[in-house]
Design a protein around this motif. Structure first.
Motif, mmCIF file in Angstrom:
data_model
loop_
_atom_site.group_PDB
_atom_site.id
_atom_site.type_symbol
_atom_site.label_atom_id
_atom_site.label_comp_id
_atom_site.label_asym_id
_atom_site.label_seq_id
_atom_site.Cartn_x
_atom_site.Cartn_y
_atom_site.Cartn_z
ATOM 1 N N GLU A 240 13.812 -2.660 11.922
ATOM 2 C CA GLU A 240 13.851 -1.538 10.979
ATOM 3 C C GLU A 240 12.440 -1.034 10.695
ATOM 4 O O GLU A 240 12.193 0.180 10.620
ATOM 5 C CB GLU A 240 14.530 -1.972 9.680
ATOM 6 C CG GLU A 240 14.527 -0.919 8.578
ATOM 7 C CD GLU A 240 15.339 0.314 8.901
ATOM 8 O OE1 GLU A 240 15.179 1.331 8.203
ATOM 9 O OE2 GLU A 240 16.146 0.288 9.869
ATOM 10 N N ILE B 131 14.767 -7.114 10.270
ATOM 11 C CA ILE B 131 13.796 -6.452 9.389
ATOM 12 C C ILE B 131 12.649 -5.877 10.221
ATOM 13 O O ILE B 131 12.173 -4.764 9.979
ATOM 14 C CB ILE B 131 13.259 -7.434 8.329
ATOM 15 C CG1 ILE B 131 14.399 -7.953 7.466
ATOM 16 C CG2 ILE B 131 12.198 -6.755 7.452
ATOM 17 C CD1 ILE B 131 14.036 -9.159 6.622
ATOM 18 N N THR C 251 4.731 -1.286 1.063
ATOM 19 C CA THR C 251 5.937 -1.883 0.497
ATOM 20 C C THR C 251 5.865 -1.930 -1.028
ATOM 21 O O THR C 251 6.770 -2.460 -1.675
ATOM 22 C CB THR C 251 6.173 -3.298 1.058
ATOM 23 O OG1 THR C 251 4.967 -4.068 0.974
ATOM 24 C CG2 THR C 251 6.631 -3.227 2.509
ATOM 25 N N ARG D 287 8.341 1.662 1.434
ATOM 26 C CA ARG D 287 9.637 1.029 1.725
ATOM 27 C C ARG D 287 9.635 -0.385 1.134
ATOM 28 O O ARG D 287 9.475 -1.377 1.843
ATOM 29 C CB ARG D 287 9.879 1.006 3.231
ATOM 30 C CG ARG D 287 10.213 2.365 3.820
ATOM 31 C CD ARG D 287 11.608 2.821 3.381
ATOM 32 N NE ARG D 287 12.640 1.849 3.731
ATOM 33 C CZ ARG D 287 13.324 1.867 4.876
ATOM 34 N NH1 ARG D 287 13.072 2.806 5.783
ATOM 35 N NH2 ARG D 287 14.244 0.958 5.117
ATOM 36 N N ALA D 288 9.802 -0.442 -0.179
ATOM 37 C CA ALA D 288 9.810 -1.728 -0.866
ATOM 38 C C ALA D 288 10.953 -2.619 -0.395
ATOM 39 O O ALA D 288 10.859 -3.850 -0.449
ATOM 40 C CB ALA D 288 9.909 -1.503 -2.375
ATOM 41 N N ASP D 289 12.025 -2.001 0.091
ATOM 42 C CA ASP D 289 13.187 -2.778 0.510
ATOM 43 C C ASP D 289 12.890 -3.689 1.699
ATOM 44 O O ASP D 289 13.513 -4.740 1.855
ATOM 45 C CB ASP D 289 14.335 -1.834 0.871
ATOM 46 C CG ASP D 289 13.973 -0.882 1.999
ATOM 47 O OD1 ASP D 289 12.985 -0.123 1.848
ATOM 48 O OD2 ASP D 289 14.680 -0.869 3.027
ATOM 49 N N LEU D 290 11.931 -3.303 2.519
ATOM 50 C CA LEU D 290 11.622 -4.119 3.698
ATOM 51 C C LEU D 290 10.996 -5.456 3.302
ATOM 52 O O LEU D 290 11.381 -6.516 3.819
ATOM 53 C CB LEU D 290 10.695 -3.347 4.635
ATOM 54 C CG LEU D 290 11.300 -2.094 5.262
ATOM 55 C CD1 LEU D 290 10.232 -1.297 6.004
ATOM 56 C CD2 LEU D 290 12.445 -2.459 6.199
ATOM 57 N N ARG E 54 13.856 -12.297 0.570
ATOM 58 C CA ARG E 54 15.191 -12.920 0.451
ATOM 59 C C ARG E 54 15.457 -13.876 1.612
ATOM 60 O O ARG E 54 16.018 -14.949 1.437
ATOM 61 C CB ARG E 54 16.278 -11.845 0.421
ATOM 62 C CG ARG E 54 16.415 -11.109 -0.893
ATOM 63 C CD ARG E 54 17.719 -10.327 -0.957
ATOM 64 N NE ARG E 54 17.876 -9.388 0.146
ATOM 65 C CZ ARG E 54 17.438 -8.131 0.119
ATOM 66 N NH1 ARG E 54 16.805 -7.677 -0.943
ATOM 67 N NH2 ARG E 54 17.627 -7.330 1.159
ATOM 68 N N ALA F 115 11.237 -6.782 0.278
ATOM 69 C CA ALA F 115 12.242 -7.481 -0.527
ATOM 70 C C ALA F 115 13.219 -8.237 0.377
ATOM 71 O O ALA F 115 13.613 -9.372 0.077
ATOM 72 C CB ALA F 115 12.989 -6.479 -1.408
ATOM 73 N N ALA F 116 13.603 -7.621 1.477
ATOM 74 C CA ALA F 116 14.507 -8.286 2.420
ATOM 75 C C ALA F 116 13.851 -9.509 3.042
ATOM 76 O O ALA F 116 14.489 -10.563 3.205
ATOM 77 C CB ALA F 116 14.931 -7.302 3.505
#
Length: 215
Positions: A56, A53, A9, A36-39, A45, A41-42
């Motif tokens: 995914e 998450i 990540t 997949r930095a977005d995982l 949040r 980050a989600a």
């Protein structure tokens, strides 16, 4: 030649695992890195790993399994997704901190596990407490104050210093073993004397993945 697909990540973890591979001396192993930095980050949040998450992450892990001999999830926050992906995967899917937990609790005693990010605490606690049931180890999971802020601010030196300081303090306070839950924390170990160095996940996690890939 075993092919290990690593799901990270953070970009910087690719270099951490390449260095760990050199340190293990495992010959003929190829690492494939997906970030997949977005995982994460989600999850930050939301304040936790939600089912969406996790789903995914499972999909990404299963996709990576198509061209690898084993898949290694290197993010502790997302760790439970590896356990969900494993049953239906054609190759072993592992979370990097599973081998760390088994090693940390092996001798029993008081085990202090350090995290940098809050979202890692609960997945880590469940993992280490489950491993500790077989040995009677007492597990304490703690967050290193200000460490994650330093990491996200692009100050890896301060990040490592804060983690190393916390690891040294835990050992001085009587911990039998100290473990660094997140792979990104591994560089902090080198800042401490050899006798005080905490356990880190990249080398033991890679070794477990290679062993699993070979059946």
């Amino acid at each position: 030649m075993p092919r290990i697909a690593c799901l990270h990540t953070f970009d910087s973890n690719a270099a951490v695992f390449e260095e760990a591979l050199r340190a293990t001396g495992l010959a003929g192993v190829s690492l494939q890195h997906t970030v997949r930095a977005d995982l994460l980050a989600a999850a930050e949040r939301e304040g936790r790993l939600t089912s969406d998450i996790a789903e995914e992450t499972v999909a990404v892990l299963r996709g990576l399994s198509a061209q690898a001999d084993a898949v290694l999830l290197t993010c502790s926050t997302l760790g439970p997704a590896a356990e969900a992906a494993a049953p239906d995967s054609p190759v072993p899917v592992l979370r990097v901190d599973a081998a760390l937990a088994a090693e940390a609790v092996k001798a029993g005693g008081r085990v202090v596990v350090l995290c940098a990010v809050e979202t890692t605490v609960e997945p880590t606690r469940h993992l280490f407490e489950a491993a500790a049931r077989a040995t009677g180890a007492a597990v304490s999971v703690e967050v290193v104050p200000q460490a994650w802020a330093a990491f996200k601010a692009g100050d890896p030196e301060r990040y490592r210093e804060l983690v190393a300081r916390a690891a040294g303090a835990a050992k001085a306070a009587g911990a039998t073993r100290v473990a660094l839950a997140q792979a990104s924390m591994a560089g902090a170990a080198a800042l401490l004397p050899e006798t005080e160095r905490p356990l880190t996940s990249p080398t033991v996690g890679l070794a477990a993945a290679v062993a699993a890939s070979r059946g």
